[in-house]
Scaffold this motif. Sequence first.
Motif, PDB file in Angstrom:
ATOM      1  N   GLY A 299      49.057  26.864  48.819  1.00  0.00           N
ATOM      2  CA  GLY A 299      49.710  28.173  48.838  1.00  0.00           C
ATOM      3  C   GLY A 299      49.577  28.956  47.547  1.00  0.00           C
ATOM      4  O   GLY A 299      50.258  29.972  47.366  1.00  0.00           O
ATOM      5  N   ALA A 300      48.702  28.501  46.638  1.00  0.00           N
ATOM      6  CA  ALA A 300      48.493  29.206  45.371  1.00  0.00           C
ATOM      7  C   ALA A 300      47.459  30.315  45.559  1.00  0.00           C
ATOM      8  O   ALA A 300      46.655  30.280  46.493  1.00  0.00           O
ATOM      9  CB  ALA A 300      48.022  28.222  44.302  1.00  0.00           C
ATOM     10  N   PRO A 301      47.444  31.312  44.669  1.00  0.00           N
ATOM     11  CA  PRO A 301      46.468  32.404  44.787  1.00  0.00           C
ATOM     12  C   PRO A 301      45.033  31.894  44.657  1.00  0.00           C
ATOM     13  O   PRO A 301      44.756  30.931  43.939  1.00  0.00           O
ATOM     14  CB  PRO A 301      46.822  33.328  43.613  1.00  0.00           C
ATOM     15  CG  PRO A 301      48.238  32.991  43.262  1.00  0.00           C
ATOM     16  CD  PRO A 301      48.403  31.532  43.569  1.00  0.00           C
ATOM     17  N   LEU A 302      44.121  32.544  45.362  1.00  0.00           N
ATOM     18  CA  LEU A 302      42.716  32.177  45.306  1.00  0.00           C
ATOM     19  C   LEU A 302      42.089  32.701  44.014  1.00  0.00           C
ATOM     20  O   LEU A 302      42.128  33.900  43.746  1.00  0.00           O
ATOM     21  CB  LEU A 302      41.964  32.768  46.504  1.00  0.00           C
ATOM     22  CG  LEU A 302      42.199  32.111  47.858  1.00  0.00           C
ATOM     23  CD1 LEU A 302      41.702  33.004  48.981  1.00  0.00           C
ATOM     24  CD2 LEU A 302      41.520  30.745  47.917  1.00  0.00           C
ATOM     25  N   PRO A 303      41.489  31.832  43.203  1.00  0.00           N
ATOM     26  CA  PRO A 303      40.813  32.305  41.998  1.00  0.00           C
ATOM     27  C   PRO A 303      39.490  32.974  42.360  1.00  0.00           C
ATOM     28  O   PRO A 303      38.763  32.502  43.226  1.00  0.00           O
ATOM     29  CB  PRO A 303      40.558  31.008  41.205  1.00  0.00           C
ATOM     30  CG  PRO A 303      40.479  29.943  42.246  1.00  0.00           C
ATOM     31  CD  PRO A 303      41.416  30.371  43.351  1.00  0.00           C
ATOM     32  N   GLY A 304      39.189  34.112  41.707  1.00  0.00           N
ATOM     33  CA  GLY A 304      37.934  34.799  41.993  1.00  0.00           C
ATOM     34  C   GLY A 304      37.968  35.637  43.253  1.00  0.00           C
ATOM     35  O   GLY A 304      36.913  35.987  43.802  1.00  0.00           O
ATOM     36  N   LEU A 305      39.159  35.994  43.725  1.00  0.00           N
ATOM     37  CA  LEU A 305      39.273  36.805  44.941  1.00  0.00           C
ATOM     38  C   LEU A 305      38.640  38.178  44.718  1.00  0.00           C
ATOM     39  O   LEU A 305      38.933  38.858  43.734  1.00  0.00           O
ATOM     40  CB  LEU A 305      40.745  36.954  45.334  1.00  0.00           C
ATOM     41  CG  LEU A 305      41.041  37.659  46.647  1.00  0.00           C
ATOM     42  CD1 LEU A 305      40.489  36.869  47.834  1.00  0.00           C
ATOM     43  CD2 LEU A 305      42.548  37.878  46.803  1.00  0.00           C
ATOM     44  N   VAL A 306      37.780  38.587  45.634  1.00  0.00           N
ATOM     45  CA  VAL A 306      37.047  39.850  45.495  1.00  0.00           C
ATOM     46  C   VAL A 306      37.919  41.009  45.920  1.00  0.00           C
ATOM     47  O   VAL A 306      38.588  40.966  46.954  1.00  0.00           O
ATOM     48  CB  VAL A 306      35.749  39.807  46.327  1.00  0.00           C
ATOM     49  CG1 VAL A 306      35.070  41.170  46.363  1.00  0.00           C
ATOM     50  CG2 VAL A 306      34.806  38.746  45.748  1.00  0.00           C
ATOM     51  N   ASP A 307      37.903  42.060  45.123  1.00  0.00           N
ATOM     52  CA  ASP A 307      38.554  43.318  45.461  1.00  0.00           C
ATOM     53  C   ASP A 307      37.557  44.142  46.273  1.00  0.00           C
ATOM     54  O   ASP A 307      36.593  44.683  45.729  1.00  0.00           O
ATOM     55  CB  ASP A 307      38.949  44.055  44.166  1.00  0.00           C
ATOM     56  CG  ASP A 307      39.622  45.390  44.431  1.00  0.00           C
ATOM     57  OD1 ASP A 307      39.607  45.868  45.577  1.00  0.00           O
ATOM     58  OD2 ASP A 307      40.143  45.983  43.461  1.00  0.00           O
ATOM     59  N   ARG A 308      37.766  44.244  47.582  1.00  0.00           N
ATOM     60  CA  ARG A 308      36.789  44.915  48.441  1.00  0.00           C
ATOM     61  C   ARG A 308      36.607  46.383  48.053  1.00  0.00           C
ATOM     62  O   ARG A 308      35.513  46.926  48.158  1.00  0.00           O
ATOM     63  CB  ARG A 308      37.234  44.842  49.911  1.00  0.00           C
ATOM     64  CG  ARG A 308      37.474  43.453  50.445  1.00  0.00           C
ATOM     65  CD  ARG A 308      36.187  42.650  50.574  1.00  0.00           C
ATOM     66  NE  ARG A 308      36.484  41.319  51.078  1.00  0.00           N
ATOM     67  CZ  ARG A 308      36.635  41.011  52.350  1.00  0.00           C
ATOM     68  NH1 ARG A 308      36.500  41.926  53.278  1.00  0.00           N
ATOM     69  NH2 ARG A 308      36.913  39.763  52.709  1.00  0.00           N
ATOM     70  N   SER A 309      37.688  47.030  47.618  1.00  0.00           N
ATOM     71  CA  SER A 309      37.585  48.447  47.280  1.00  0.00           C
ATOM     72  C   SER A 309      36.718  48.685  46.063  1.00  0.00           C
ATOM     73  O   SER A 309      36.018  49.683  45.947  1.00  0.00           O
ATOM     74  CB  SER A 309      38.981  49.048  47.039  1.00  0.00           C
ATOM     75  OG  SER A 309      39.603  48.413  45.924  1.00  0.00           O
ATOM     76  N   ALA A 310      36.721  47.721  45.129  1.00  0.00           N
ATOM     77  CA  ALA A 310      35.891  47.830  43.920  1.00  0.00           C
ATOM     78  C   ALA A 310      34.497  47.254  44.131  1.00  0.00           C
ATOM     79  O   ALA A 310      33.565  47.597  43.403  1.00  0.00           O
ATOM     80  CB  ALA A 310      36.567  47.128  42.746  1.00  0.00           C
ATOM     81  N   GLY A 311      34.360  46.353  45.086  1.00  0.00           N
ATOM     82  CA  GLY A 311      33.052  45.782  45.378  1.00  0.00           C
ATOM     83  C   GLY A 311      32.746  44.520  44.604  1.00  0.00           C
ATOM     84  O   GLY A 311      31.630  44.010  44.639  1.00  0.00           O
TER      85      GLY A 311
END
Length: 312
Positions: A299-311
């Motif tokens: 349940g921890a945050p995903l490291p390296g999660l992509v920001d789709r709006s920024a690409g």
Amino acid sequence: MPLTVLFSASDADWDDYKDILPNALAQVGLDAQVTRSAADPALVDYIVYAPTGGLTDFAPFTRARAVLSLWAGVEKIVGTPSLTQPLVRMSDPEGLTAGMVEWVTGHVLRHHLGIDAHRAAKPGEWVATVPPLAKDRRVCILGLGELGAACAAMLTQLNFQVSGWSRRPKELAGVACFSGADGLGTALRDADIVVLLLPQTPDTENLMNAARLNILPRGAVIVNPGRGPLIDDEALLAALDSGQISHATLDVFRVEPLPADHPFWTHPNVTVTPHIASATRAPSAARRIAKTIERDQAGAPLPGLVDRSAGY
């Protein structure tokens, strides 16, 4: 019930990961099956992905909690309409980041020390030109994400005057940080060596165009291990021919492998390296993937999660 991890990448990648990825997952206590094909996509929990695997439709993977890229760059997947799952770029300090720091440091030092001139000297050419000390050499890094920040830290330790530019404001110890459109010109104005470590997005394509190349001090050096489209190729060739840019060391290109008839191959002031500045190294990448899945399962945050709006 064990987790199902679909490995969608090339045959060569599969050869590298087929044993070490299951072992890495077991090492963190995960009961997981790694497979190259899924009889029922709706039963897949995670997808390990590279564009070489041929997967283009993510809609059937209704249970998949994340798509974990084997590559740091995600420009080939981030705009896929069927990709609704969280996308995680490869972030691997042990392998990817360490490799990039070594490559960038090596080529910055090469240009700083004038090693090419020594290698090209003919017998009897005893030209004892002493380079400045690193404290008097100005290096600018465009892109201050994980890779850029690590390279900046190493160059700072070597006493270079390091500046950096990013789209969003950053603060790094010992680095003069700039951001935004106005900050880019300021960052470039005094740079003797420019290192490009930005992602490829619509906003960064042709970032180094004729106008920006001309902002640099005459004789500046370009080092690009980031993405090929960051540079306007024709503008760079013109700047090299005029002497505005004294040398360009390029590891990435718009078309790869670089076509044999491309002018970069034969230009006397261009060094071509075959996209080896840094690579995903299977042992450390497998450990990173396992840790990422472990974190997600907890349940921890995903490291390296992509920001789709920024690409990226």
